[in-house]
Design a protein around this motif. Structure first.
Motif, PDB file in Angstrom:
ATOM      1  N   SER A  22      42.623  49.221  22.521  1.00  0.00           N
ATOM      2  CA  SER A  22      43.930  48.592  22.750  1.00  0.00           C
ATOM      3  C   SER A  22      43.896  47.635  23.940  1.00  0.00           C
ATOM      4  CB  SER A  22      44.970  49.682  23.022  1.00  0.00           C
ATOM      5  OG  SER A  22      44.693  50.263  24.282  1.00  0.00           O
ATOM      6  N   ALA A  23      44.976  46.866  24.098  1.00  0.00           N
ATOM      7  CA  ALA A  23      45.082  45.943  25.232  1.00  0.00           C
ATOM      8  C   ALA A  23      45.069  46.710  26.551  1.00  0.00           C
ATOM      9  CB  ALA A  23      46.370  45.132  25.111  1.00  0.00           C
ATOM     10  N   ARG A  24      45.737  47.872  26.548  1.00  0.00           N
ATOM     11  CA  ARG A  24      45.754  48.642  27.804  1.00  0.00           C
ATOM     12  C   ARG A  24      44.367  49.191  28.137  1.00  0.00           C
ATOM     13  NH1 ARG A  24      50.801  52.552  27.880  1.00  0.00           N
ATOM     14  NH2 ARG A  24      50.141  52.830  25.719  1.00  0.00           N
ATOM     15  N   ASP A  25      43.593  49.594  27.102  1.00  0.00           N
ATOM     16  CA  ASP A  25      42.194  50.008  27.333  1.00  0.00           C
ATOM     17  C   ASP A  25      41.399  48.863  27.934  1.00  0.00           C
ATOM     18  OD1 ASP A  25      42.735  52.337  25.933  1.00  0.00           O
ATOM     19  OD2 ASP A  25      41.704  51.698  24.087  1.00  0.00           O
ATOM     20  N   MET A  26      41.619  47.671  27.362  1.00  0.00           N
ATOM     21  CA  MET A  26      40.857  46.500  27.803  1.00  0.00           C
ATOM     22  C   MET A  26      41.210  46.170  29.256  1.00  0.00           C
ATOM     23  SD  MET A  26      40.487  42.805  25.918  1.00  0.00           S
ATOM     24  CE  MET A  26      39.366  43.299  24.628  1.00  0.00           C
ATOM     25  N   ASP A  27      42.501  46.221  29.560  1.00  0.00           N
ATOM     26  CA  ASP A  27      42.954  45.940  30.922  1.00  0.00           C
ATOM     27  C   ASP A  27      42.324  46.939  31.899  1.00  0.00           C
ATOM     28  OD1 ASP A  27      44.766  44.614  32.847  1.00  0.00           O
ATOM     29  OD2 ASP A  27      45.666  46.608  32.944  1.00  0.00           O
ATOM     30  N   GLN A  28      42.351  48.215  31.498  1.00  0.00           N
ATOM     31  CA  GLN A  28      41.789  49.269  32.351  1.00  0.00           C
ATOM     32  C   GLN A  28      40.301  49.030  32.597  1.00  0.00           C
ATOM     33  OE1 GLN A  28      43.597  52.083  33.605  1.00  0.00           O
ATOM     34  NE2 GLN A  28      41.718  52.056  34.832  1.00  0.00           N
ATOM     35  N   ALA A  29      39.580  48.682  31.527  1.00  0.00           N
ATOM     36  CA  ALA A  29      38.128  48.455  31.646  1.00  0.00           C
ATOM     37  C   ALA A  29      37.860  47.259  32.565  1.00  0.00           C
ATOM     38  CB  ALA A  29      37.525  48.204  30.264  1.00  0.00           C
ATOM     39  N   VAL A  30      38.665  46.204  32.443  1.00  0.00           N
ATOM     40  CA  VAL A  30      38.472  45.009  33.281  1.00  0.00           C
ATOM     41  C   VAL A  30      38.727  45.358  34.749  1.00  0.00           C
ATOM     42  CG1 VAL A  30      39.445  42.734  33.840  1.00  0.00           C
ATOM     43  CG2 VAL A  30      38.965  43.331  31.458  1.00  0.00           C
ATOM     44  N   GLN A  31      39.844  46.060  35.000  1.00  0.00           N
ATOM     45  CA  GLN A  31      40.190  46.403  36.382  1.00  0.00           C
ATOM     46  C   GLN A  31      39.119  47.304  36.998  1.00  0.00           C
ATOM     47  OE1 GLN A  31      42.671  45.127  38.246  1.00  0.00           O
ATOM     48  NE2 GLN A  31      43.380  43.858  36.561  1.00  0.00           N
ATOM     49  N   THR A  32      38.622  48.275  36.222  1.00  0.00           N
ATOM     50  CA  THR A  32      37.577  49.178  36.728  1.00  0.00           C
ATOM     51  C   THR A  32      36.321  48.389  37.072  1.00  0.00           C
ATOM     52  OG1 THR A  32      38.463  50.903  35.315  1.00  0.00           O
ATOM     53  CG2 THR A  32      36.268  51.290  36.173  1.00  0.00           C
ATOM     54  N   GLU A  33      35.939  47.479  36.193  1.00  0.00           N
ATOM     55  CA  GLU A  33      34.745  46.666  36.450  1.00  0.00           C
ATOM     56  C   GLU A  33      34.904  45.838  37.725  1.00  0.00           C
ATOM     57  OE1 GLU A  33      31.641  46.268  34.987  1.00  0.00           O
ATOM     58  OE2 GLU A  33      32.250  48.161  34.109  1.00  0.00           O
ATOM     59  N   LEU A  34      36.090  45.262  37.899  1.00  0.00           N
ATOM     60  CA  LEU A  34      36.326  44.425  39.083  1.00  0.00           C
ATOM     61  C   LEU A  34      36.349  45.274  40.346  1.00  0.00           C
ATOM     62  CD1 LEU A  34      39.005  41.971  37.662  1.00  0.00           C
ATOM     63  CD2 LEU A  34      36.667  41.394  38.306  1.00  0.00           C
ATOM     64  N   ASP A  35      36.873  46.512  40.230  1.00  0.00           N
ATOM     65  CA  ASP A  35      36.896  47.406  41.400  1.00  0.00           C
ATOM     66  C   ASP A  35      35.483  47.818  41.794  1.00  0.00           C
ATOM     67  OD1 ASP A  35      39.606  47.339  41.501  1.00  0.00           O
ATOM     68  OD2 ASP A  35      39.916  49.220  40.399  1.00  0.00           O
ATOM     69  N   GLN A  36      34.637  47.996  40.769  1.00  0.00           N
ATOM     70  CA  GLN A  36      33.310  48.555  41.036  1.00  0.00           C
ATOM     71  C   GLN A  36      32.368  47.602  41.749  1.00  0.00           C
ATOM     72  OE1 GLN A  36      32.075  50.136  37.282  1.00  0.00           O
ATOM     73  NE2 GLN A  36      33.048  52.109  37.682  1.00  0.00           N
ATOM     74  N   SER A  37      32.333  46.342  41.305  1.00  0.00           N
ATOM     75  CA  SER A  37      31.462  45.391  42.023  1.00  0.00           C
ATOM     76  C   SER A  37      31.997  43.982  41.860  1.00  0.00           C
ATOM     77  CB  SER A  37      30.009  45.513  41.559  1.00  0.00           C
ATOM     78  OG  SER A  37      29.887  45.247  40.216  1.00  0.00           O
ATOM     79  N   PRO A  38      31.725  43.145  42.873  1.00  0.00           N
ATOM     80  CA  PRO A  38      32.299  41.805  42.867  1.00  0.00           C
ATOM     81  C   PRO A  38      31.858  41.001  41.636  1.00  0.00           C
ATOM     82  CG  PRO A  38      31.097  42.237  44.916  1.00  0.00           C
ATOM     83  CD  PRO A  38      30.843  43.381  44.007  1.00  0.00           C
ATOM     84  N   CYS A  39      32.739  40.131  41.213  1.00  0.00           N
ATOM     85  CA  CYS A  39      32.478  39.347  40.001  1.00  0.00           C
ATOM     86  C   CYS A  39      32.731  37.878  40.330  1.00  0.00           C
ATOM     87  CB  CYS A  39      33.415  39.853  38.909  1.00  0.00           C
ATOM     88  SG  CYS A  39      33.574  38.794  37.494  1.00  0.00           S
ATOM     89  N   ASP A  40      31.883  36.989  39.831  1.00  0.00           N
ATOM     90  CA  ASP A  40      32.020  35.562  40.131  1.00  0.00           C
ATOM     91  C   ASP A  40      32.873  34.828  39.115  1.00  0.00           C
ATOM     92  OD1 ASP A  40      29.907  35.350  42.353  1.00  0.00           O
ATOM     93  OD2 ASP A  40      28.861  36.398  40.746  1.00  0.00           O
ATOM     94  N   LEU A  41      32.796  35.306  37.855  1.00  0.00           N
ATOM     95  CA  LEU A  41      33.435  34.551  36.779  1.00  0.00           C
ATOM     96  C   LEU A  41      34.007  35.515  35.754  1.00  0.00           C
ATOM     97  CD1 LEU A  41      33.725  31.735  35.339  1.00  0.00           C
ATOM     98  CD2 LEU A  41      31.442  32.115  34.400  1.00  0.00           C
ATOM     99  N   PHE A  42      35.282  35.284  35.392  1.00  0.00           N
ATOM    100  CA  PHE A  42      35.908  36.094  34.336  1.00  0.00           C
ATOM    101  C   PHE A  42      36.311  35.154  33.205  1.00  0.00           C
ATOM    102  CE2 PHE A  42      39.676  37.703  32.190  1.00  0.00           C
ATOM    103  CZ  PHE A  42      39.258  38.973  31.817  1.00  0.00           C
ATOM    104  N   ILE A  43      35.842  35.457  31.997  1.00  0.00           N
ATOM    105  CA  ILE A  43      36.206  34.618  30.851  1.00  0.00           C
ATOM    106  C   ILE A  43      36.950  35.488  29.836  1.00  0.00           C
ATOM    107  CG2 ILE A  43      35.412  32.911  29.165  1.00  0.00           C
ATOM    108  CD1 ILE A  43      32.855  32.572  30.697  1.00  0.00           C
TER     109      ILE A  43
END
Ligand code: C5P
Length: 424
Positions: A271-292
């Motif tokens: 779901s969209a909420r799963d996707m949002d959660q996965a994105v936020q967790t990834e961003l919390d875990q380590s810095p990211c240069d580019l999000f597409i």
């Protein structure tokens, strides 16, 4: 670099080249003596399909598994097994091949040939050629899991990596001997993809990239839900292109039936909420240069999910007729709003074209805090092998295609790399 035509001060039109990086490259395919050698026949064909010129060199033991004649028939060139027989490369084929090859691809790479290469041993044509190399060198190991785990082998692999060699695989799986584990050779199609990637400009080297792709699925009840026609192909191609450009790629995918590009880390969501959660967790875990954000995320979900299948009542009325909707998080906007946000690129799949499409994209650019919006006509792009895109920034727009989604992905990644470089 595709040719481009200056259209106005703020927009230009580019044409795709359609070529693979392997086009015109001279690859010496070194086949050593493992049962996986039969798969090198397919690899030779696939490399040639990508435009490469392939010369095969076999070790004596490889020739026990697959004959030189098989490779000669496939490549149109005599396959060499020894320095000493008559060959088209003068009296020193190892020197001439070392001078003229763009890549030495060792597939399968046995423990023996890896050990020889790591230690500079040159006692047959294959190992002498590796010792004399001037081009990039890549190994595709294939061996029993215990041999792959052997500490001496591991030391040899590490030393070769320090010497600049690339390793494609091995992967985990069932082995010819009946064992299961790491040591199985990577499939020819994946090897060709990685060989191609060796020649891609490393414009995203050292960068971490997160990509969302595919549709989302919002459950109504255990058997019904709301989704859309996104296949995920464009997002997966962007993941592949970003990997080729040297990025460390995490692909967060909705429900799609696509294979994960080799070397890309994939997280599956529904779901969209799963996707949002996965994105936020990834961003919390380590810095990211580019999000597409390529995913076609559902903006709305049913307010409540029924635990049982919704049925009509005696009067023919169904709770489906009374569905209430809750708004989903806007994943792209939430990434753009984060402190220290990565450079964000969004998509605008619209049923519009021309100036209206650009106007929709600009509005989205501002509303979602994006650096770039890739706009396309959804009627053309969804479930298609092709796409026609325009990349819209605050002041410019670039048009590309119609072209394959692979070519569009390369164009988008090149634009993303320029945007990253511009921002320092
Ligand atoms: O607003 P719209 O859905 O047209 O925006 C499309 C862009 O926003 C895409 O990049 C998509 O991945 C992203 N998006 C999102 N979260 C949503 C809706 C869209 O990230 N809930």
């Amino acid at each position: 670099m595709p040719p481009f035509r200056q259209n106005s001060s703020i927009s230009f039109i580019c044409q795709p080249s359609g070529e693979f990086m392997l086009q015109g490259k001279r690859i010496t395919l070194i086949v050593s003596g493992g049962i996986a050698a039969f798969k090198s026949c397919e690899a030779a064909r696939l490399l040639m399909k990508r435009g490469a010129e392939v010369q095969v060199v076999l070790t004596e033991h490889a020739a026990e598994f697959v004959t030189p004649l098989t490779f000669e028939a496939l490549t149109g060139k005599p396959a060499l097994t020894t320095e000493w027989a008559k060959n088209p490369y003068s009296v020193m084929p190892h020197i001439e091949l070392a001078r003229t090859s763009d890549l030495l691809l060792v597939m399968p790479a046995t423990a023996n040939l890896i050990a020889k290469a790591a230690n500079g041993i040159a006692d047959d044509l294959a190992s002498t050629l590796i010792a004399a190399r001037r081009s990039p060198l890549a190994f595709v190991p294939a061996m029993n899991q215990a041999m792959w785990a052997n500490p001496a082998l591991k030391r040899n692999v590490e030393n070769l990596k320090l010497d600049g060699a690339a390793f494609f695989g091995p992967v985990e799986g069932l082995q010819a001997c009946g064992d299961k584990g790491a040591g199985r050779m990577m499939e020819p199609a994946e090897v060709c993809e990685l060989a191609d990637a060796l020649f891609s400009p490393k414009t995203l080297s050292g960068k971490r990239v997160i990509i969302t792709a595919g549709p989302t699925y919002e459950a109504i009840d255990p058997v019904r839900g709301v989704t859309n026609r996104s296949s995920g192909r464009q997002g997966f191609e962007i993941a592949r292109a970003a990997r080729n450009a040297g990025a460390e790629v995490t692909l967060i995918a909705g429900p799609v039936s696509l294979a994960t590009p080799v070397g890309v880390r994939r997280i599956d969501v529904v779901s969209a909420r799963d996707m949002d959660q996965a994105v936020q967790t990834e961003l919390d875990q380590s810095p990211c240069d580019l999000f597409i954000g390529v995913a076609a995320v559902a903006d709305w979900r049913p307010g409540a999910v029924s635990m049982r299948k919704i049925k009509k009542d005696a009067s023919g009325h169904s709770a489906l007729q009374d569905l209430l909707w809750s708004e989903n998080p806007d994943i792209l906007a939430r990434v753009g709003e984060r402190p220290g946000a990565p450079v964000t690129i969004g998509f605008a799949a619209e049923t519009a074209e021309g100036a209206t499409l650009t106007a929709f994209a600009r509005e989205k650019l501002i509303r979602k805090h994006a650096a770039l919006i890739v706009a396309n006509d959804a009627r053309f792009a969804l479930h298609s092998e092709e796409n026609a895109i325009r990349i819209v920034s605050a002041s410019e727009e670039e048009h590309f295609g119609p072209a394959s989604k692979r070519e569009c992905a390369e164009f988008i990644v090149a634009a993303a790399a320029r945007e990253l470089a511009r921002r320092g």
